[in-house]
Design an enzyme around this catalytic site. Structure first.
Site, PDB file in Angstrom:
ATOM      1  N   TYR A  33       0.821  -1.219   0.000  1.00  0.00           N
ATOM      2  CA  TYR A  33       0.000   0.000   0.000  1.00  0.00           C
ATOM      3  C   TYR A  33       0.857   1.274   0.000  1.00  0.00           C
ATOM      4  O   TYR A  33       0.328   2.359   0.189  1.00  0.00           O
ATOM      5  CB  TYR A  33      -0.936   0.006   1.216  1.00  0.00           C
TER       6      TYR A  33
ATOM      7  N   ASP B 209      -1.041 -10.266   9.234  1.00  0.00           N
ATOM      8  CA  ASP B 209      -0.103 -11.335   8.898  1.00  0.00           C
ATOM      9  C   ASP B 209       1.351 -11.017   9.245  1.00  0.00           C
ATOM     10  O   ASP B 209       1.918 -11.722  10.058  1.00  0.00           O
ATOM     11  CB  ASP B 209      -0.276 -11.773   7.440  1.00  0.00           C
TER      12      ASP B 209
ATOM     13  N   HIS C 177       4.069  -7.229  -4.126  1.00  0.00           N
ATOM     14  CA  HIS C 177       2.728  -7.225  -4.701  1.00  0.00           C
ATOM     15  C   HIS C 177       1.959  -5.983  -4.248  1.00  0.00           C
ATOM     16  O   HIS C 177       2.328  -5.326  -3.287  1.00  0.00           O
ATOM     17  CB  HIS C 177       1.958  -8.491  -4.294  1.00  0.00           C
TER      18      HIS C 177
ATOM     19  N   TYR D 180     -11.432  -0.744  -0.377  1.00  0.00           N
ATOM     20  CA  TYR D 180     -11.454  -0.283   1.026  1.00  0.00           C
ATOM     21  C   TYR D 180     -10.150   0.399   1.390  1.00  0.00           C
ATOM     22  O   TYR D 180     -10.063   1.120   2.375  1.00  0.00           O
ATOM     23  CB  TYR D 180     -11.742  -1.465   1.978  1.00  0.00           C
ATOM     24  N   ARG D 181      -9.124   0.220   0.560  1.00  0.00           N
ATOM     25  CA  ARG D 181      -7.783   0.681   0.896  1.00  0.00           C
ATOM     26  C   ARG D 181      -6.968   0.464  -0.367  1.00  0.00           C
ATOM     27  O   ARG D 181      -7.240  -0.471  -1.117  1.00  0.00           O
ATOM     28  CB  ARG D 181      -7.288  -0.225   2.024  1.00  0.00           C
TER      29      ARG D 181
END
Ligand SMILES: Cc1cc2nc3c(=O)[nH]c(=O)nc-3n(C[C@H](O)[C@H](O)[C@H](O)COP(=O)(O)OP(=O)(O)OC[C@H]3O[C@@H](n4cnc5c(N)ncnc54)[C@H](O)[C@@H]3O)c2cc1C
Length: 523
Positions: free
Chosen positions: A91, A150, A386, A468-469
């Site tokens: 992100y 995680d 990713h 959502y993000r």
């Protein structure tokens, strides 16, 4: 020397001197070597002209130092990008959104200020990681669990403010936030909820305080620098049990999600989930993926039957008193039994407390509240990173199948060479479907990936699904899709932004909200 947007080198070096006066010379970083550490190692624009490498980073050790930095930033109109532990991989990592923005790195503010293990909450500074928090609790044998995402090297602060998630009954991290301390763009310190009452005895126990409830406007936000966060913890449970619900046909997903949704809404299932197909969540099945591209279901079901593998698997975890946990799983099985051919698998079962030796034998400790980094060992070999594409979709199997078919079609049309590897998570009343897009240190690969991502954003929005993000690179794209009534929501965000941050010094562009002076060129 890289400069913040629109700043002269004279003003920048004067500002750096003020930062140094505030925090000490050794905590202001400008060298290329240091800036490399703040690059987003999962960047989808790695080594491109617009890769957002910062011009400097400054690392305060307390609220007063944060205030002094904010005052200097206002004086010189220097944009700051706040990070807590800076592990926001997928992100944006620890990098800002625009090249040259100064990173405000709060890692040094890493004190656990309070843990209450009778009413189960914590008050934390930004730099406390999930590992730190777990260790603090474990050393003192406190009667509380944390809920790590995680990778455990991030912070409850950064993860909760980004509305991240984990696995235990506290898996919706922003929902667990109770009370913030915030340095506003003016430099003033404010406390939300009960914290606004001097000497409050319930800052971490009652969320709302009095009057309009403002805590949420500091999540995914550029309106303040959060310097303390209250989070609710889970009372250490007596037992844990995991079981998996397996179904065999493509459309079995529909009743599977119907039953799951009912159990979740009724509070019988309270865990975070990773629902998907063992064909793409486990060992690779390239045959299955290529058959998916054909869009025809029968060969897929035949393949699943030949391999004796379920088509969909829903792992569930239960937490609480041993008797209750057993009864919840029994009840869940009864409800899922309405699906023809459903099969149940019992998984791990623990009684707490566990010894350190017991814990060392457990492969995945995250669902039992023990942070780890083992997720990185599960990424595909050679993975360079990713980006998560994660639209919120309705709690219905039809919506998931529709989304998967659309994802697969777009992947095929744009020649990505892979099927969508989506996994489903849940929020209260809604699902999030997460497809991880590989990034590489390869400009052409990343260019194609961005094209695919943007196309999926558009096609999802056309169906009424919104992310959502997202990664900083796509914040403008996502914000553009939340456009009801001629972008009324964005206008409202901008009105608040202009009022509380007139110089536009905090996290410009975060979630598509730009300060006035940068708005036009980034529209
Ligand atoms: C393999 C893998 C698995 C992942 N699994 C999960 C998962 O299970 N769940 C999940 O949620 N995420 C997951 N992530 C994403 C990410 O790693 C985590 O969300 C991570 O916790 C975020 O990093 P952080 O806590 O260091 O936040 P930071 O990087 O410190 O902050 C993130 C953002 O929050 C804002 N922010 C941070 N601190 C403040 C502050 N004090 N004041 C104001 N704004 C602030 C800023 O905009 C910042 O950019 C995963 C990533 C990878 C690579």
């Amino acid at each position: 020397m890289r400069l913040p947007p629109g700043l002269s080198s004279k003003d920048f070096s004067d500002a750096l001197q003020e930062f140094e006066a505030a925090v000490g010379k050794q905590w202001v970083f400008t060298s290329d070597e240091d800036m490399d550490l703040y690059r987003d190692s999962y960047s989808p624009v790695w080594n491109e002209d617009d890769e957002p490498i910062p011009s400097a980073a400054v690392a305060p050790d307390g609220v007063e130092q944060v205030q002094a930095i904010v005052r200097a930033a206002n004086k010189y109109k220097i944009p700051l990008w706040t990070i807590s532990t800076g592990k926001n991989l997928g992100y944006g990592g620890s990098a800002p959104l625009l090249r040259g923005i100064v990173v405000l790195d709060l890692k040094r503010m890493n004190r656990v200020l309070e843990i209450n293990d009778k009413n189960h909450y914590a008050l934390l500074e930004p730099g406390v990681s999930y590992f730190d928090l777990y260790q603090y609790i474990h050393e003192r044998q406190l009667n509380v669990w944390i809920d790590p995402p995680d990778p455990g090297w991030g912070s409850p602060m950064g993860n909760s403010l980004e509305r991240g998630g984990g696995y235990t009954p506290m898996h919706d991290h922003f929902d667990a936030v109770c009370g913030l301390e915030v340095v506003l763009p003016s430099g003033e310190v404010m406390r939300t909820g009960m914290g606004a009452l001097p000497g409050a005895k319930t800052w971490q126990q009652y969320k709302y305080g009095f009057g309009p409830y403002v805590t949420p406007i500091f999540s995914q936000s550029s309106l303040g620098i959060v310097t303390k966060i209250g989070i609710w913890l889970y009372p250490a449970p007596e037992a844990y049990f995991s079981g998996t619900v397996n179904v065999w046909k493509h459309r079995d997903l529909i009743p599977l999600i119907d039953v799951f949704g009912e159990l979740q809404n009724a509070g019988i299932v309270r865990c975070g989930i990773s629902l998907g197909s063992p064909f793409w969540l486990g060992a690779p099945h390239p045959e299955f993926d290529s058959m998916r591209a054909s869009g025809s279901v029968k060969p897929l079901e035949d393949y699943a039957e030949r391999k004796k593998m379920p088509y969909w698997s829903l792992p569930l975890s239960f937490y609480g008193p041993a008797k209750v946990v057993a009864a919840e799983w029994e009840y869940a099985k009864e409800k899922f039994s309405s699906i023809r051919g459903v099969a149940f698998e019992d998984g791990a079962s623990y009684r707490f407390p566990l010894s350190d030796e017991d814990v060392a034998r457990i492969r995945d400790t995250v669902p039992i509240g023990i942070p780890s980094l083992q997720i990185f060992s599960l990424l595909p070999p050679g993975s360079q990173g990713h980006i998560g594409f994660s639209p919120i979709i309705p709690m219905s199997g039809e919506a998931v199948l529709d989304a998967m078919a659309m994802f697969d079609r777009v992947h095929q049309e744009l020649g990505s060479g892979r099927a969508a590897l989506a996994v489903l998570g849940s929020f209260p009343r809604a699902l999030v479907i997460i497809d991880l897009f590989p990034v590489e240190r390869n400009v052409e690969h990343n260019r194609k990936m961005r094209e695919l991502y943007r196309r999926l954003v558009q096609e999802s929005a056309a169906r009424g699904w919104g992310e959502y993000r997202t990664h900083t690179t796509f914040m403008g794209d996502i914000s553009n899709t939340y456009s009801f009534n001629n972008h009324a929501l964005r206008h409202f965000h901008e009105t608040i932004k202009d009022a509380v941050d007139p110089n536009g010094i905090l996290s410009p562009g975060k979630c598509g909200i730009w300060p006035k002076h940068l708005r036009k060129e980034n529209a």
